[in-house]
Design an enzyme around this catalytic site. Structure first.
Site, short mmCIF file in Angstrom:
data_model
loop_
_atom_site.label_atom_id
_atom_site.label_comp_id
_atom_site.label_asym_id
_atom_site.label_seq_id
_atom_site.Cartn_x
_atom_site.Cartn_y
_atom_site.Cartn_z
N SER A 118 0.85 -1.20 0.00
CA SER A 118 0.00 0.00 0.00
C SER A 118 0.88 1.24 0.00
O SER A 118 2.01 1.20 0.51
CB SER A 118 -0.88 0.00 1.25
OG SER A 118 -1.50 1.25 1.41
N TYR B 106 -1.23 -0.63 10.26
CA TYR B 106 -1.45 -1.07 8.87
C TYR B 106 -0.24 -0.70 8.02
O TYR B 106 0.31 -1.53 7.28
CB TYR B 106 -2.72 -0.40 8.34
CG TYR B 106 -3.01 -0.68 6.88
CD1 TYR B 106 -3.48 -1.93 6.48
CD2 TYR B 106 -2.84 0.31 5.90
CE1 TYR B 106 -3.76 -2.18 5.14
CE2 TYR B 106 -3.12 0.06 4.58
CZ TYR B 106 -3.59 -1.18 4.19
OH TYR B 106 -3.87 -1.43 2.87
N1 LIG Z 1 -8.81 -0.58 -0.50
C1 LIG Z 1 -7.75 0.22 -0.48
O1 LIG Z 1 -7.88 1.44 -0.41
C2 LIG Z 1 -6.37 -0.37 -0.56
C3 LIG Z 1 -5.28 0.47 -0.85
C4 LIG Z 1 -4.00 -0.07 -0.89
C5 LIG Z 1 -3.80 -1.41 -0.66
N2 LIG Z 1 -4.87 -2.22 -0.37
C6 LIG Z 1 -4.61 -3.63 -0.11
O2 LIG Z 1 -5.26 -4.40 -1.11
C7 LIG Z 1 -5.58 -5.69 -0.59
C8 LIG Z 1 -7.05 -5.99 -0.85
O3 LIG Z 1 -7.83 -5.04 -0.15
P1 LIG Z 1 -9.34 -4.69 -0.51
O4 LIG Z 1 -9.47 -3.23 -0.32
O5 LIG Z 1 -9.72 -5.30 -1.78
O6 LIG Z 1 -10.08 -5.39 0.74
P2 LIG Z 1 -11.41 -6.26 0.84
O7 LIG Z 1 -11.77 -6.22 2.29
O8 LIG Z 1 -12.42 -5.82 -0.16
O9 LIG Z 1 -10.91 -7.73 0.45
C9 LIG Z 1 -10.03 -8.45 1.26
C10 LIG Z 1 -10.26 -9.94 1.06
O10 LIG Z 1 -9.33 -10.64 1.91
C11 LIG Z 1 -10.02 -11.71 2.54
N3 LIG Z 1 -9.37 -12.06 3.81
C12 LIG Z 1 -9.29 -11.32 4.93
N4 LIG Z 1 -8.70 -12.01 5.92
C13 LIG Z 1 -8.38 -13.23 5.40
C14 LIG Z 1 -7.76 -14.39 5.92
N5 LIG Z 1 -7.35 -14.45 7.20
N6 LIG Z 1 -7.61 -15.45 5.10
C15 LIG Z 1 -8.03 -15.41 3.80
N7 LIG Z 1 -8.63 -14.34 3.26
C16 LIG Z 1 -8.80 -13.26 4.05
C17 LIG Z 1 -11.42 -11.17 2.76
O11 LIG Z 1 -12.36 -12.24 2.97
C18 LIG Z 1 -11.66 -10.40 1.47
O12 LIG Z 1 -12.24 -11.21 0.47
C19 LIG Z 1 -5.23 -5.65 0.90
O13 LIG Z 1 -3.97 -6.25 1.10
C20 LIG Z 1 -5.16 -4.16 1.20
O14 LIG Z 1 -4.34 -3.88 2.28
C21 LIG Z 1 -6.14 -1.73 -0.32
#
Ligand SMILES: NC(=O)c1ccc[n+]([C@@H]2O[C@H](COP(=O)([O-])OP(=O)(O)OC[C@H]3O[C@@H](n4cnc5c(N)ncnc54)[C@H](O)[C@@H]3O)[C@@H](O)[C@H]2O)c1
Length: 264
Positions: free
Chosen positions: A145, A158
């Protein structure tokens, strides 16, 4: 040029592919002809002949090893691992307002975030590396991120997990390069809404910044040079590129994808 990426029939494991960024990456990979295994706590509504769901808690080392072995036994190879599953609970180092002590860093939330965001990628990469080394080929892509590169008010835990993921990326690239294995990370900035942005997340983040939830989604024309949030499909495009042989000489680095918001 019609099939420039050329990732047809590649076997991909993605963690957390049931929601948000992960689910859009899954769709892009399937559209590009790959065979996808989504390792998540719960399935999505994705239906495709090359889509497979495998129930895994990424923090459970034994379950991760078992899942990776079963995928390898099925396919006789694994080409790409995308460590995408992640969680974010905004927490303050010190709750100076004093009205929400639950939003101050505590051991339970620290363990939860470090377990999912770090142990998850470590267990999966370890399990997959065994097969990648045998094949003398493979790619690991870590979803970090912008917060891991720049820090983020109210999101230090985070941010620390995502910075550590960048450290793992650099180090694994050094360890695994001799086996023809690429390890990269991407660092998305502010993007379209995903499942990560729950009401609990928004109220904790707003509290930690002493603003209202409405004020969280501010005027991006000032903070983002490209003047808009990123599309999930744009994140998926980058991941597809890093999955392909077109990126074969890229390893050990983190690509910032934030519309110019951070230096990267
Ligand atoms: N949304 C943002 O703004 C953003 C920005 C930068 C980076 N990210 C990163 O992108 C990635 C995806 O995030 P997102 O925003 O799509 O989140 P999201 O919550 O929409 O999806 C996350 C997924 O991970 C799964 N998950 C969580 N814990 C788990 C576990 N213990 N075992 C297996 N699966 C698990 C959840 O069930 C979900 O399907 C993350 O690593 C997040 O840190 C997100």
């Amino acid at each position: 040029m019609s099939n420039w990426l050329d990732i047809d029939s590649k076997v991909v494991i993605i963690t957390g592919g049931s929601s948000g960024i992960g689910s859009v990456i899954v769709k892009s990979l399937l559209a590009n002809g790959t065979i996808v295994y989504n390792a998540d706590l719960k399935n999505s509504d994705e239906i495709h002949e090359h889509y497979n769901f495998i129930e895994v808690d990424v923090t459970d080392k034994n379950r991760v090893q078992e899942a990776v072995k079963s995928i390898y036994d099925n396919e006789k190879r694994i080409d790409i691992l995308i460590n995408n599953a992640g969680v974010n609970l905004p927490r303050l180092l010190s709750d100076t307002q004093g009205t929400h002590p639950e939003y101050e860093i505590n051991e339970r939330d620290l363990d939860f975030m470090f377990n999912v965001n770090l142990k998850g990628p470590i267990w999966f990469s370890q399990a997959v590396a065994k097969y990648f080394i045998k094949q003398q080929a493979g790619k690991i892509i870590n979803i970090s991120s912008e917060a891991g590169q720049e820090g983020s008010e109210g999101q230090s835990l985070y941010s620390a997990t995502k910075a550590a993921l960048i450290g793992l990326t650099r180090s694994w690239a050094k360890e695994l390069g001799k086996h023809n294995i690429n390890v990269t990370a991407i660092a998305p900035g502010i993007i379209e809404e995903t499942g990560l942005r729950t009401p609990e997340y928004e109220s904790a983040l707003a509290y930690s910044r002493n603003i209202t939830v409405d004020q969280l989604n501010g005027d991006y024309s000032k903070s983002i040079p490209l003047k808009r949030v990123g599309k999930l499909s744009e994140i998926a495009d980058l991941v597809c590129y890093l999955s392909s042989s077109k990126s074969n000489y890229i390893t050990g680095t983190t690509i910032n994808i934030s519309g110019g918001k951070s230096r990267g």
